[in-house]
Design a protein around this motif. Structure first.
Motif: not given
Length: 811
Positions: A585-593, A595-599, A603-604, A616-622
């Motif tokens: 679980v990735v939660a909080g007002p900066k969670s979008r920022e 995760l967006q750095r990694l994919t 995510l808007s 989605i892919e997070l870095g290299y991970a599906p």
């Protein structure tokens, strides 16, 4: 011997005979009990016969209460005296933690109709003049508690069962249990075969052997229990000569022993550390009325404690020491209900307090078999609360631990250490290095909270706000202000697929399935009566394929619930994904920022709506990112193949350093879910409350013509409801919050009970979720709630006091 029966009960101890009696009582007189030797010849015969009403479990407490009510009336029905002596029970407290435990129990007891009195040390001595009050700070007393004669009780139940048409076959050994082509049971015995619709296993020490016959690994292994019977004491004989009442059963919890009068002397029953398991593979087939060699050396600390409290005990000789087997489970509660994977096979095993539980357990199990569900929430004794992790080696250490903990203070945040760590996710060591203090659920290690640098990684348990309270508050603050990561890989996870999957799921849930790929719903599978059996988050993966997520503690229960009702024509396939997928679980007002750095995926809010999921892919991970969470903040759940977990973990914490990313634990999540009025199965949702009483109206689609439990839900609605779900703000609290089970009053009248409680760090006040009588559910209603024996003002407030419009979730 009959050759056909509705039910065959295996086991002629008090638990099995009670089950037979209650089946016959419900009109199923064509039932048969088979016992390999004589009735009571396993553990029942050597039991001390105590009837302790004290139990912190809501389920077990009601079972014990119902047993006592049955035993009171049994002689009038059967003509046989079961030897009931309601002499009361007194539990002593020598420290504040123990008294807090008693005050919490008093609240639970009052919500289920059990009478409890609070005593001063002086009142203890008035009731037990042979005791001394040194070191006592108080006590509680159950006036209707006492003891019974186990053999007489069993014979009375047996007579009642026979009078109602049931059959009992003694000296009859079950040789095998097999399923017929027609789906019935073939019970092969040394006296002939019986065809039955249902089997009940109430075989005590033989539980594991019985389970092997049907391919089940039953999580029960007995532990040796000793108690001492003394010679008469002149002081007790003098009381008897004067016609004085028998003194109540005395329990010194901090000394881990009980004591009562017996034939002018005493019985002392200690629960010592180091009592070994016995019969790990089951007793010898010829075992009957078996005892072990006594080991008084193990009992010496308890004997010394008893002499200190009751000096007269040290003035008499020992007449007899009993050392016999008592069945145990890893948490000390019995397993009562349907077995997993095997149809129409029922368990009533692991009864460490079998005499106390037999009456209530027999009633509820018979109700379950005949009517389709019990009358009370049985989650605390559900057989499916254990999984494949409960191996024989695990049971040995956990059952010994459960025995040794009978008299320990049962704190709400208690985590027992034996057999751990067992099931760990790949990021376990990383979390530990970050300060994680772990608990366990369904064998999984889960981070409860995180100790900052310089703080020892250990729990300090309490009924009040523990040492971890402020650290959890800091975790909540970071999730609220920045971004937090929670490992929830212990979720139960499965896929239902195939051409019949959609129709099957539509029948099993009360909500409407999502039609579009990637959509997410929260859905409830109702019990036959219209209460809530299971809760699932359901994602539509593609046509004819759905991904289901449910509580980790209910993995076996929820999955078995689905599998047993799936069509047998192969149109629905079930795939268990629990161990192969992790969840962050990735939660909080900066969670979008973060995760967006990694994919590269967008995510808007416009591209990735609340209650949707995407690959989605997070870095290299599906992975599958699902825009849902249980804390009420902007966030995602990241469902990933488990082999990518540490890669994803490291990527999140590396990319989020400047965003203030930190881990958070289960306790912070629980505090935050209270602020959102999020319900949980087993607390705010159960078979005891209709889905409407739990406030699930928006998840119940009555436009669907058919779903499991629909008709009885509507009937319940027409009859009227006894409960209404409310959120309460509790005022005046300084160091203790509601934890569930707390009675709720208006003007001194009991009108409800708290189901959960804690502190809302984001809203700044103490919160309780509760069930109250509907007329007291209006907003602004002022009530009183009992917390550890003190009443506090509580006001009914709007649901979701934190972010009631869900603006953060939708941001």
């Amino acid at each position: 011997m009959r050759t056909h029966a509705r039910v065959v009960v295996i086991g002629g101890g008090v638990v099995g005979v009670s089950t037979l009696y209650h089946l016959a009582k419900k009109g199923w007189g064509d039932c048969v009990l088979v016992e390999r030797k004589e009735l009571t010849s396993g553990s029942t015969w050597h039991a001390a016969g105590l009837l302790p009403l004290f139990n912190m479990s809501y389920s077990v407490g009601q079972i014990h209460k119902n047993s006592l009510e049955l035993y009171r009336n049994l002689e009038a029905e059967t003509g046989l005296n079961p030897g009931l002596s309601q002499v009361s029970n007194i539990r002593l407290a020598t420290n504040q933690d123990r008294m807090d435990e008693y005050m919490q129990y008093c609240g639970v007891a009052r919500t289920i109709g059990v009478d409890v009195e609070i005593l001063t040390p002086e009142q203890v001595i008035e009731l037990w003049p042979l005791a001394v009050k040194e070191g006592l700070i108080g006590a509680i007393r159950n006036p209707s508690d006492g003891y019974i004669q186990p053999a007489d009780l069993t014979q009375a139940l047996a007579k009642g069962a026979r009078d109602l048409g049931a059959e009992i076959n003694r000296n009859t050994t079950v040789l095998s249990l097999t399923r017929t082509i027609a789906g019935e049971w073939l019970v092969e015995t040394d006296k002939g075969d019986i065809i039955a619709e249902h089997i009940v296993s109430a075989t005590g020490n033989f539980a594991r052997k019985t389970g092997e016959m049907v391919g089940l690994d039953i999580p029960v292994i007995p532990v040796e229990h000793q108690y001492i019977v003394t010679e008469p004491h002149p002081a007790i004989q003098e009381r008897q000569a004067q016609g004085l009442p028998e003194m109540g059963v005395l329990r010194e919890s901090d000394g881990a022993w009980y004591m009562r009068e017996e034939n002018g002397g005493f019985i002392l029953g200690p629960y010592e550390v180091g009592a070994p398991v016995c019969y790990p593979d089951g007793p010898n087939n010829d075992s009957e009325y078996e005892l072990f060699q006594e080991e008084l050396e193990r009992l010496m600390p308890h004997i010394e404690s008893a002499i200190h409290r009751v000096p007269a005990f040290g003035e008499v000789g020992v007449k007899k020491v009993y050392n016999g087997a008592i069945a145990y489970t890893p948490d000390g509660n019995p397993i009562i209900g349907p077995a997993w994977d095997v149809p129409n096979f029922w368990l009533s095993e692991g009864h460490s307090f079998g005499i106390t539980a037999a009456g209530g357990a027999g009633f509820e199990l018979a109700q379950w078999i005949v009517e389709g569900e019990p009358t009370i929430d049985m989650n605390g004794v559900e057989p499916r609360r254990f999984g494949n992790f409960a191996t024989k080696s695990y049971l040995k250490v956990k059952n010994e631990e459960a025995y040794a903990h009978v008299f320990t203070t049962h704190f709400p945040d208690e985590e027992r250490p034996a057999g751990r760590p067992l099931r760990t996710t790949p990021c376990y060591d990383r979390l530990k290095e970050m300060g994680a203090v772990f608990g366990q659920k369904f064998g999984w290690e889960r981070a409860n909270w995180f100790a900052p640098k310089g703080i020892k990684q250990e729990d300090h348990w309490s009924f009040r706000r523990s040492d971890w309270f402020h650290h959890v508050g800091n975790e909540v603050a970071n999730v609220t202000e920045n971004v937090g990561v929670l490992d929830m890989s212990a979720f139960g996870k499965c896929r239902l697929s195939g051409p019949g999957a959609e129709a099957f799921l539509e029948h099993m849930i009360a909500n409407k399935l999502p039609k579009n790929k990637g959509r997410i719903i929260l859905a409830h599978s109702l019990s036959i009566g219209g209460g809530v059996h299971s809760e699932f988050t359901i994602m539509k993966e593609k046509e004819d394929s759905f991904y289901l997520v449910s509580a980790g503690a209910a993995q076996r229960l929820d999955h078995d619930w689905l599998k047993k009702q799936m069509p047998s024509d192969g149109t629905v396939q079930f795939t268990d994904l629990t161990n192969s997928r992790g969840v962050f679980v990735v939660a909080g007002p900066k969670s979008r920022e973060l995760l967006q750095r990694l994919t590269e995926n967008d995510l808007s809010n416009d591209a990735f709506k609340w209650l949707t999921s995407k690959k989605i892919e997070l870095g290299y991970a599906p992975l599958i990112a699902a825009r849902v969470n249980f804390v009420g903040e902007l966030g995602w759940e990241l469902h990933h193949p488990i082999e990518y977990q540490n890669y994803i973990f490291d990527a999140l914490f590396s990319a989020g350093k400047d965003l203030g990313v930190k881990p958070f634990g289960i306790r912070a999540m629980d505090m935050m879910r209270l602020e959102k009025s999020y319900r949980m199965v087993g607390t705010e949702m159960s078979i005891e409350y209709s889905a409407f009483e739990s406030g699930l109206d928006r998840f119940i689609n009555l436009q669907k013509p058919d779903f499991h439990g629909r008709e009885n839900l509507l009937s319940w609605q027409q009859k009227g409801f006894n409960n209404s779900f409310v959120t309460l703000r509790v005022d005046g609290v300084t160091d203790a919050d509601a934890i569930g089970g707390n009675p709720i009053y208006q003007d001194g009248r009991l009108i409800g009970r708290a189901t959960s409680g804690g502190y809302g760090f984001r809203v700044g006040f103490s919160i309780a979720l509760a069930m109250v009588e509907p007329e007291y559910s209006a907003l602004g209603t002022t009530l009183q709630i009992d917390i550890l024996g003190a009443n506090y003002a509580a006001e009914v407030i709007e649901e979701s006091p934190f972010d009631p419009e869900n603006a953060k979730l939708r941001a």
